[in-house]
Write a protein that holds these residues in place. Structure first.
Motif, PDB file in Angstrom:
ATOM      1  N   GLY A 197     -10.929  36.047  -8.780  1.00 48.41           N
ATOM      2  CA  GLY A 197     -11.562  37.325  -8.564  1.00 48.41           C
ATOM      3  C   GLY A 197     -12.696  37.526  -9.713  1.00 48.41           C
ATOM      4  O   GLY A 197     -13.022  36.633 -10.392  1.00 48.41           O
ATOM      5  N   MET A 198     -13.392  38.838  -9.381  1.00 50.01           N
ATOM      6  CA  MET A 198     -14.315  39.041 -10.554  1.00 50.01           C
ATOM      7  C   MET A 198     -14.402  40.655 -10.662  1.00 50.01           C
ATOM      8  O   MET A 198     -14.327  41.259  -9.698  1.00 50.01           O
ATOM      9  N   GLY A 199     -14.271  41.035 -11.852  1.00 50.71           N
ATOM     10  CA  GLY A 199     -14.280  42.491 -12.173  1.00 50.71           C
ATOM     11  C   GLY A 199     -15.793  43.013 -12.062  1.00 50.71           C
ATOM     12  O   GLY A 199     -16.775  42.123 -12.214  1.00 50.71           O
TER      13      GLY A 199
ATOM     14  N   GLY B 258      -5.119  37.064  -9.928  1.00 50.82           N
ATOM     15  CA  GLY B 258      -4.256  38.320  -9.971  1.00 50.82           C
ATOM     16  C   GLY B 258      -5.257  39.324  -9.517  1.00 50.82           C
ATOM     17  O   GLY B 258      -6.352  39.222  -8.656  1.00 50.82           O
ATOM     18  N   GLY B 259      -4.881  40.708  -9.845  1.00 51.50           N
ATOM     19  CA  GLY B 259      -5.791  41.733  -9.410  1.00 51.50           C
ATOM     20  C   GLY B 259      -5.313  42.367  -8.018  1.00 51.50           C
ATOM     21  O   GLY B 259      -4.474  42.044  -7.628  1.00 51.50           O
ATOM     22  N   SER B 260      -6.038  43.059  -7.335  1.00 53.34           N
ATOM     23  CA  SER B 260      -5.716  43.594  -6.159  1.00 53.34           C
ATOM     24  C   SER B 260      -6.342  42.928  -4.798  1.00 53.34           C
ATOM     25  O   SER B 260      -5.697  42.890  -3.786  1.00 53.34           O
ATOM     26  N   LYS B 261      -7.617  42.449  -5.044  1.00 56.90           N
ATOM     27  CA  LYS B 261      -8.098  41.885  -3.878  1.00 56.90           C
ATOM     28  C   LYS B 261      -7.223  40.786  -2.993  1.00 56.90           C
ATOM     29  O   LYS B 261      -7.169  40.549  -1.834  1.00 56.90           O
ATOM     30  N   PRO B 262      -6.551  39.895  -3.928  1.00 60.54           N
ATOM     31  CA  PRO B 262      -5.871  38.830  -3.318  1.00 60.54           C
ATOM     32  C   PRO B 262      -4.551  39.254  -2.457  1.00 60.54           C
ATOM     33  O   PRO B 262      -4.143  38.574  -1.807  1.00 60.54           O
TER      34      PRO B 262
ATOM     35  N   ASN C 103       1.054  39.946 -12.550  1.00 54.85           N
ATOM     36  CA  ASN C 103       0.340  39.131 -11.266  1.00 54.85           C
ATOM     37  C   ASN C 103       1.501  38.394 -10.879  1.00 54.85           C
ATOM     38  O   ASN C 103       1.526  38.040  -9.556  1.00 54.85           O
TER      39      ASN C 103
ATOM     40  N   ARG D  90      -1.109  39.244 -17.246  1.00 53.20           N
ATOM     41  CA  ARG D  90      -1.009  40.382 -18.222  1.00 53.20           C
ATOM     42  C   ARG D  90       0.077  40.031 -18.902  1.00 53.20           C
ATOM     43  O   ARG D  90       1.123  39.456 -18.903  1.00 53.20           O
TER      44      ARG D  90
ATOM     45  N   LYS E  22     -19.121  45.807  -7.367  1.00 55.66           N
ATOM     46  CA  LYS E  22     -19.266  44.339  -8.071  1.00 55.66           C
ATOM     47  C   LYS E  22     -20.799  43.763  -7.951  1.00 55.66           C
ATOM     48  O   LYS E  22     -21.039  42.662  -8.304  1.00 55.66           O
TER      49      LYS E  22
ATOM     50  N   ARG F 183      -4.374  39.221 -23.197  1.00 57.44           N
ATOM     51  CA  ARG F 183      -4.279  38.618 -21.762  1.00 57.44           C
ATOM     52  C   ARG F 183      -3.856  36.992 -21.945  1.00 57.44           C
ATOM     53  O   ARG F 183      -4.145  36.657 -23.343  1.00 57.44           O
TER      54      ARG F 183
ATOM     55  N   HIS G 192     -16.201  39.871 -15.165  1.00 49.40           N
ATOM     56  CA  HIS G 192     -14.901  38.923 -15.828  1.00 49.40           C
ATOM     57  C   HIS G 192     -14.140  38.176 -14.712  1.00 49.40           C
ATOM     58  O   HIS G 192     -14.319  38.470 -13.722  1.00 49.40           O
ATOM     59  N   THR G 193     -13.599  37.202 -15.218  1.00 49.94           N
ATOM     60  CA  THR G 193     -13.025  36.427 -14.129  1.00 49.94           C
ATOM     61  C   THR G 193     -11.914  35.948 -14.905  1.00 49.94           C
ATOM     62  O   THR G 193     -11.840  35.684 -16.000  1.00 49.94           O
ATOM     63  N   ALA G 194     -10.447  35.773 -14.025  1.00 50.01           N
ATOM     64  CA  ALA G 194      -9.325  35.350 -14.594  1.00 50.01           C
ATOM     65  C   ALA G 194      -9.034  36.591 -15.799  1.00 50.01           C
ATOM     66  O   ALA G 194      -9.495  37.764 -15.574  1.00 50.01           O
TER      67      ALA G 194
ATOM     68  N   ASP H  59      -4.119  33.507 -14.546  1.00 50.21           N
ATOM     69  CA  ASP H  59      -4.147  34.475 -15.826  1.00 50.21           C
ATOM     70  C   ASP H  59      -3.064  35.514 -15.408  1.00 50.21           C
ATOM     71  O   ASP H  59      -2.361  35.379 -14.433  1.00 50.21           O
TER      72      ASP H  59
HETATM   73  C1  6PG Z   1      -6.479  40.245 -13.064  1.00 50.86           C
HETATM   74  C2  6PG Z   1      -7.550  39.283 -12.535  1.00 50.86           C
HETATM   75  C3  6PG Z   1      -8.804  39.730 -12.584  1.00 50.86           C
HETATM   76  C4  6PG Z   1      -9.242  40.169 -11.276  1.00 50.86           C
HETATM   77  C5  6PG Z   1     -10.412  40.931 -11.429  1.00 50.86           C
HETATM   78  C6  6PG Z   1     -10.985  41.558  -9.871  1.00 50.86           C
HETATM   79  O1  6PG Z   1      -5.327  39.757 -13.795  1.00 50.86           O
HETATM   80  O2  6PG Z   1      -6.634  41.361 -12.911  1.00 50.86           O
HETATM   81  O3  6PG Z   1      -7.198  38.110 -12.771  1.00 50.86           O
HETATM   82  O4  6PG Z   1      -9.917  38.887 -12.991  1.00 50.86           O
HETATM   83  O5  6PG Z   1      -9.507  38.966 -10.432  1.00 50.86           O
HETATM   84  O6  6PG Z   1     -10.274  42.077 -12.347  1.00 50.86           O
HETATM   85  O7  6PG Z   1      -9.943  42.501  -9.460  1.00 50.86           O
HETATM   86  P1  6PG Z   1      -9.769  42.991  -7.862  1.00 50.86           P
HETATM   87  O8  6PG Z   1      -9.295  41.897  -7.231  1.00 50.86           O
HETATM   88  O9  6PG Z   1      -8.716  44.092  -8.360  1.00 50.86           O
HETATM   89  O10 6PG Z   1     -11.151  43.679  -7.663  1.00 50.86           O
END
Ligand code: 6PG
Length: 251
Positions: A148-150, A45-49, A88, A78, A207, A184, A154-156, A76
């Motif tokens: 990803g990684m915050g 999830g998140g923005s990078k993908p 996601n 929300r 990061k 989550r 954090h991941t997932a 993961d």
């Molecule tokens: C989510 C992701 C989360 C994400 C990281 C990095 O649901 O937000 O699973 O773990 O991978 O927060 O987020 P970015 O890709 O936005 O840097």
């Protein structure tokens, strides 16, 4: 470069990261389909993908994989419905499933709208048990897990403050995340580490500290949960941009 059994690729920027991540997924998909006729993929999830998903759904990659043999899962989710902008699933549907015309039956969504969230976690664990091959520990095995990684490591949806490696043998959890003041739904390290391939893609200077800790081993999983990602016998690949890698040499 390979460090401690992990491949680490440092790329110029977030655009190059998206291209490399999309190419990684295509290569692993083709190998898995050749090996066992399908590709079981857990999406990040998140923005990078987002840019990587868009690249997969556009020429030339849109025709580089037999997408009908791919089954899509999530690392993961929300605790929102599938049409919520935070979802996601919604992000992946917009950028990947719709443009590639992925059949609804090929996507296993985490039901973030469930109350309580633990119901969704338990249901998803049953989905994984029914859909995926199992390893010697009876753990469902993904061909590939994308993460990803915050900035906090954090991941997932495994966040600092709770040791992701402790506790039960659950496959999927629904933790309450204090800093987000919400629950989550997330795969656990047990499932992530059973995967044949795990790829963590991260970019941005925010990061850098977490990445240096993660690759340098300067922290514990409770502080940087991404440290709990240690697939075995599977492979871990990091794709990072220069900004995120800025502190690697300094450590
Ligand atoms: C989510 C992701 C989360 C994400 C990281 C990095 O649901 O937000 O699973 O773990 O991978 O927060 O987020 P970015 O890709 O936005 O840097």
């Amino acid at each position: 470069m390979t460090t401690d059994g992990r491949d680490v690729a440092i790329v110029a920027d977030a655009d190059e990261l998206a291209r490399r991540l999309a190419a990684f997924v295509v290569e692993r998909a083709r190998a898995a389909i050749a090996r066992h006729g399908r590709f079981d993929l857990a999406l990040a999830g998140g923005s990078k993908p987002k840019a990587a998903y868009a690249a997969l759904a556009a020429p030339p990659l849109a025709t580089a994989v037999e997408w009908s043999r791919v089954r899509f899962f999530f690392g993961d989710e929300r605790c929102v419905g599938p049409d919520d902008d935070e979802s996601n699933f919604k992000m992946a549907r917009m950028r990947l499933f719709t443009p590639l015309r992925i059949a609804e039956g090929a996507v296993e969504r985490m039901r973030g709208e469930a109350h309580p969230p633990s119901l969704a976690a338990d249901a998803y664990a049953l989905v994984l048990r029914g859909a995926l091959e199992r390893d010697a520990r009876d753990t469902p095995v993904f061909d590939c897990v994308m993460l990803g990684m915050g900035p906090d490591g954090h991941t997932a949806s495994l966040f600092p403050g709770t040791d992701p490696t402790s506790g039960d043998d659950a496959l999927v959890r629904a933790p309450y995340v204090e800093r987000l003041a919400t629950h989550r739904i997330t795969l656990t390290p047990r499932v992530i580490n059973a995967a044949r391939d795990v790829v963590i893609a991260t970019a941005g200077g925010e990061k850098a500290a977490a990445l240096a800790d993660a690759l340098g081993g300067y922290a514990r999983p409770i502080d940087r949960p991404v440290l709990a990602v240690r697939p075995d016998p599977g492979r871990l690949t990091w794709l990072v941009d220069r900004d995120a890698a800025a502190l690697l040499a300094a450590r």
